[in-house]
Design an enzyme around this catalytic site. Sequence first.
Site, short mmCIF file in Angstrom:
data_model
loop_
_atom_site.label_atom_id
_atom_site.label_comp_id
_atom_site.label_asym_id
_atom_site.label_seq_id
_atom_site.Cartn_x
_atom_site.Cartn_y
_atom_site.Cartn_z
N GLU A 164 -8.67 11.94 12.38
CA GLU A 164 -7.78 10.81 12.71
C GLU A 164 -6.82 11.15 13.84
OE1 GLU A 164 -5.47 7.21 10.41
OE2 GLU A 164 -6.33 8.87 9.28
N LYS A 211 0.84 -1.19 0.00
CA LYS A 211 0.00 0.00 0.00
C LYS A 211 0.88 1.24 0.00
CE LYS A 211 -3.10 2.73 2.95
NZ LYS A 211 -3.82 2.84 4.23
#
Length: 423
Positions: A225, A180
Amino acid sequence: MSSPAGVTLVPPRLRVRTVVVPDPGPLVALLPETDALAWIRGGDGMVAWGEVVRHKAASPADAEEWWTTLVASCDEETELDGAVPGSGLVAFGSFVFDPDNTSASSGLVVPRTVLGRRNGRAWLTEIGVEADEQRPVPCATPVPPAPEGVRFEGGSLTSEQWRAAVSRAVGSITAGQLDKVVLARDLVARADADLDPRWLVGRLSETYPRCWTYLVDGIVGATPEMLVRLEAGLATSRVLAGTIQRTGDGRTDLARADALTRSSKDLEEHEYAVASVAAALEPFCSALNVPETPYVLELPNVLHLASDVTAAVAPGVTSLSLAAALHPSAAVCGTPTDVARGLIAELEHLDRARYAGPVGWTDASGAGEWAIALRCGILDETDPRTIRLFAGCGIVAGSDPDAEWAEAQAKLAPMIGALTTRR
C-alpha cells in the site's frame, strides 16, 4: 547529529556528490551488516548505509520544515543527465501511527552512502564528505545468516480477547458512533540468535516483488500500500481495503477474487478508504482522478481490492506535505478519523509504534515515496533476537470476528515466512 522531537535545529551544510555507476546487480546483496537502509521494489530502488544527520520529528510536517532548511544549504554535484527521483541528497524516514499513544519516535535519517537503480540507470551518492575521485561500487557482502530456532508468542491480546474487541467495534459501528475502524494485532517472534534484517529484506523482496520492501530504523517489511508517491508533479496513492486469503489453487482463487469484487462488506470498507484519500488530496490538486470501481491486486498470500488515486499537484507541494495530509487514512485508522483513533486506543491495548505509519524517502526536489508500514515487524532495540510483528483488519458493520482473525493471520504470513523459510 539529532534533534529532540518537535525542535528544529539548524541542519549542517552538506556536500553531496552523485556519480553514474555500472549496474550493481542485486541491491540486497550490497547491504552492510550495520546502519543499513533499504527501499526496493521489483529489483529497483535504493540501499543506503551510514548516518550523516538525523532529525527526530514529531510528524511529517515537522520533518518537512527541517528537510527544507537542510536542502537549501547543501552543495550538490551530479553526473546524472536529467532528474532521477531518489538521486542526490535523500533522506529515509519512518513515522509513528499515533503520536499521542506511543513511546516510539519518528524521524528522518540522511545516510552517508546511497546506491540506487531506477529504469536501467544506476548511481552512487556520497553525502557529507569532500568531493573526491569516483568511488567503486561496493562489493557484495556475505549472505546474511537465516534466523535460527524462531518461536512465536502471543501478543498484547489473546485470540479470544481480540475477537471480543472486534465484536465491540462492530457494536459501536452499529450504534452509529462511526462507520469503520481498523484493529491491529501483534505477534512476538524470538530466535536463538540475533536476527539479521538483511535476511528479512532479501526474503521479502524476493517473495513479494510487487510490494515495496523497506528497512528503516529497525522496522522491516514488504507493504503493498502506497500512501503517496510524488514525481514530476503527479501524486499517486494506492488504496487497499477489502481482503481475502488465497488458497494456492488457481480456480479457487479466481472464484475468491470474483466474490471479493461483489462483497458488500469489502466494497463498503474500500469505499471509505478511497474517499478519505481523495478528500485529503483535493486541497493540493488542480486535477484529481478517483477510479469508480476497484481492481483485484493479487499477492502470493492474499487478494486485495485496490484503487490507484492520481492527482496533479500544485507547484511547491512535496511528498512529505502530502504524507502529512493523508496520514492516517481510513485504510489504517477508520472513519471518522478522530473517533476511530480513539476507539483503536481503547480496544487494541497495543502500542502500534511505527506500524501503519508512513515509511519511505524524500529527495531534495520534494519528490518521494511514502508507503504505509504494513506487513512488517519492528526489531527490539534491547534484544536483537526479538521482533514484534503486526497485522490489521478493517472493521465495518458486516464484519465477523472469526473471519477478521483469519484475515489478520494471512497478513502476518509475509513476515512469518521470512523468519522461518530458508533458501
